[in-house]
Design an enzyme around this catalytic site. Structure first.
Site, mmCIF file in Angstrom:
data_model
loop_
_atom_site.group_PDB
_atom_site.id
_atom_site.type_symbol
_atom_site.label_atom_id
_atom_site.label_comp_id
_atom_site.label_asym_id
_atom_site.label_seq_id
_atom_site.Cartn_x
_atom_site.Cartn_y
_atom_site.Cartn_z
ATOM 1 N N GLY A 132 15.873 15.351 4.533
ATOM 2 C CA GLY A 132 14.752 14.445 4.775
ATOM 3 C C GLY A 132 13.462 15.137 4.386
ATOM 4 O O GLY A 132 13.307 15.599 3.254
ATOM 5 N N HIS A 178 21.304 29.145 -4.851
ATOM 6 C CA HIS A 178 20.697 27.959 -5.464
ATOM 7 C C HIS A 178 20.104 28.327 -6.831
ATOM 8 O O HIS A 178 18.884 28.239 -7.044
ATOM 9 C CB HIS A 178 19.613 27.388 -4.535
ATOM 10 C CG HIS A 178 19.843 25.949 -4.158
ATOM 11 N ND1 HIS A 178 20.964 25.527 -3.490
ATOM 12 C CD2 HIS A 178 19.097 24.828 -4.393
ATOM 13 C CE1 HIS A 178 20.902 24.229 -3.292
ATOM 14 N NE2 HIS A 178 19.786 23.767 -3.850
ATOM 15 N N GLY A 183 21.142 20.298 -9.503
ATOM 16 C CA GLY A 183 22.567 20.269 -9.830
ATOM 17 C C GLY A 183 23.383 21.341 -9.141
ATOM 18 O O GLY A 183 24.555 21.543 -9.465
ATOM 19 N N ARG A 189 30.630 22.685 -6.243
ATOM 20 C CA ARG A 189 31.912 22.016 -6.001
ATOM 21 C C ARG A 189 32.816 22.092 -7.231
ATOM 22 O O ARG A 189 34.022 22.295 -7.114
ATOM 23 C CB ARG A 189 31.660 20.567 -5.573
ATOM 24 C CG ARG A 189 30.992 20.461 -4.203
ATOM 25 C CD ARG A 189 30.862 19.016 -3.739
ATOM 26 N NE ARG A 189 29.907 18.245 -4.527
ATOM 27 C CZ ARG A 189 28.599 18.188 -4.300
ATOM 28 N NH1 ARG A 189 28.070 18.915 -3.322
ATOM 29 N NH2 ARG A 189 27.806 17.431 -5.044
#
Length: 335
Positions: A132, A178, A183, A189
Site C-alpha cells: 500500500g 531486489h 520484475g 519465482r
C-alpha cells in the site's frame, strides 16, 4: 570466507523436504507423449497467469491461451505485453542454467522488455518494497547489488544444501537484494522453478505460482518475517508448503479430489504418528485448525485411522494411513 545465507533448518523444513521427495518419487513419468505435452501447456499457462496475477495482471487463463494461439485479446496493452514476454521467457526455460548470472540477466531482458527502461541489467537507483503506502523493505544500495548477486550465485553453485531448500533460500535472498528496478517478484519465482527443474524435470510443469497467488498475503508475510528474523527459514517453510500442495494436486484425478490440506497430511504420515508430531511436521500452530481442516476430514474419508480407535481421546493415540489412504496417494501419483 564464502557467503552463507542464514537459514535455520527446522524440523518443519526437513519434514517437508522428506514429504516432497517421497511425493516426487511416487509421480511416474507420463508415457502418453501427446498427453504430456497438453498437460505441460496447461500448467505453463497456469504458472504464467499465477505469477503475473501476483503483480496485478488481470488476464485469465483463457485470455493467456488466446495470446499463445496468436489471437487478438481485448485487454490493457501492458498486460498483454507482460503475457507475451512471459511466454517468450518460458520458451527459453530449458536453455538457461540457474547458476549462470548472464542467463538471469537475459531472462530479465525478455521478461521485462518494453515494460521498464533498465532491462537485462541491475538497477542504478534505490528501491523499496511497498505494501500500500507503507515501505516494508528498503533494498540494499544499488552499488552493492553486483557484489551481492555475485556472492549469491557463488553460493548457489557451491552449496550442498538440498535443491528444495537451496532454491527457496535463493528466492528469498533474491527478493531481499531486489536487484532490478522492476520484475523482481516474477524473476525470483521463475528462477526458483529453474533451480528445481534441474533437480527434477517435474518442476518444469508444476504451476507452483498459482498456489502462491492464492496465498499471496502469506507469501509477503513470509518474506517480511524472514527479513525481521534475519533468517530465511519462515520463507523456506512457506515455499515448501506451496510446492508440496502443488505436487499433490499436479496430475489429473481419477479418484475424487482430495482437499490440499488432507493431501498434505497424507504425504506427511510416516508409519504411526501422534497429533503433536503431525501438527509439527505440517508447521501448524493452531490445534483447532489442524483438527478441523486436516485430521477430521482424513478420518471421515477413511484415509487414515486411529491406532486406538476405542479411545479416541487417549494421550497415546496415533494415526496411520489406511489401505484406502495409500491407494489414494498412489492414484495422485499415477494420474
Amino acid at each position: 570466507m564464502a557467503y552463507q545465507p542464514p537459514c535455520t533448518l527446522t524440523p518443519e523444513i526437513l519434514n517437508r523436504v522428506a514429504a516432497i521427495s517421497e511425493t516426487i518419487g511416487r509421480l511416474t513419468v507420463l508415457t502418453d507423449q501427446d498427453r504430456a505435452l497438453r498437460l505441460r501447456r496447461v500448467n505453463r499457462i497456469r504458472t504464467i497467469q499465477g505469477s503475473l496475477a501476483i503483480e496485478g495482471n488481470t488476464l485469465s487463463e483463457a485470455q493467456i491461451t488466446a495470446i499463445l494461439e496468436g489471437k487478438r485479446v481485448m485487454a490493457p496493452p501492458r498486460e498483454v505485453l507482460e503475457v507475451k514476454n512471459a511466454l517468450a521467457a518460458y520458451d527459453r526455460f530449458d536453455a538457461w542454467k540457474p547458476t549462470t548470472e548472464r542467463d538471469l540477466l537475459e531472462a530479465h531482458r525478455i521478461l521485462m522488455s518494453g515494460l521498464v527502461e533498465e532491462v537485462g541489467r541491475y538497477r542504478h537507483g534505490g528501491v523499496g518494497v511497498m505494501a500500500g503506502d507503507q515501505v516494508i523493505h528498503m533494498a540494499p544500495p544499488a552499488d552493492r547489488v553486483p557484489h551481492l548477486m555475485a556472492e549469491l550465485f557463488a553460493w548457489l553453485a557451491a552449496t550442498e544444501v538440498h535443491p528444495l531448500i537451496a532454491s527457496s533460500i535463493f528466492h528469498y535472498e533474491f527478493e531481499f537484494i531486489h536487484p532490478f528496478t522492476d520484475g523482481n517478484g516474477r524473476m525470483g519465482r521463475l528462477w526458483q522453478s529453474l533451480i528445481l527443474a534441474r533437480w527434477s524435470r517435474l518442476f518444469a510443469e508444476i504451476p507452483v505460482e498459482s498456489l502462491i497467488f492464492e496465498h499471496q498475503r502469506e507469501y509477503y508475510q513470509a518474506i517480511e518475517e524472514s527479513t525481521r528474523q534475519t533468517d530465511s527459514a519462515p520463507f523456506v517453510a512457506f515455499m515448501l508448503r506451496m510446492i508440496l500442495d502443488a505436487l499433490i494436486s499436479f496430475t489429473p484425478q481419477v479418484a475424487p479430489q482430495v482437499a490440499p490440506q488432507v493431501g498434505e497430511l497424507l504425504a506427511m504420515i510416516q508409519g504411526e504418528m501422534d497429533r503433536a508430531a503431525l501438527q509439527s511436521a505440517l508447521g501448524l500452530a493452531d490445534r483447532k485448525s489442524f483438527r478441523e481442516r486436516y485430521l477430521k476430514p482424513a478420518l471421515a474419508d477413511g484415509l487414515i485411522e486411529m491406532t486406538i480407535p476405542d479411545k479416541p481421546n487417549s494421550r497415546l493415540q496415533k494415526y496411520r494411513l489406511t489401505d484406502k489412504g495409500r491407494q489414494r496417494l498412489a492414484r495422485h501419483a499415477d494420474g
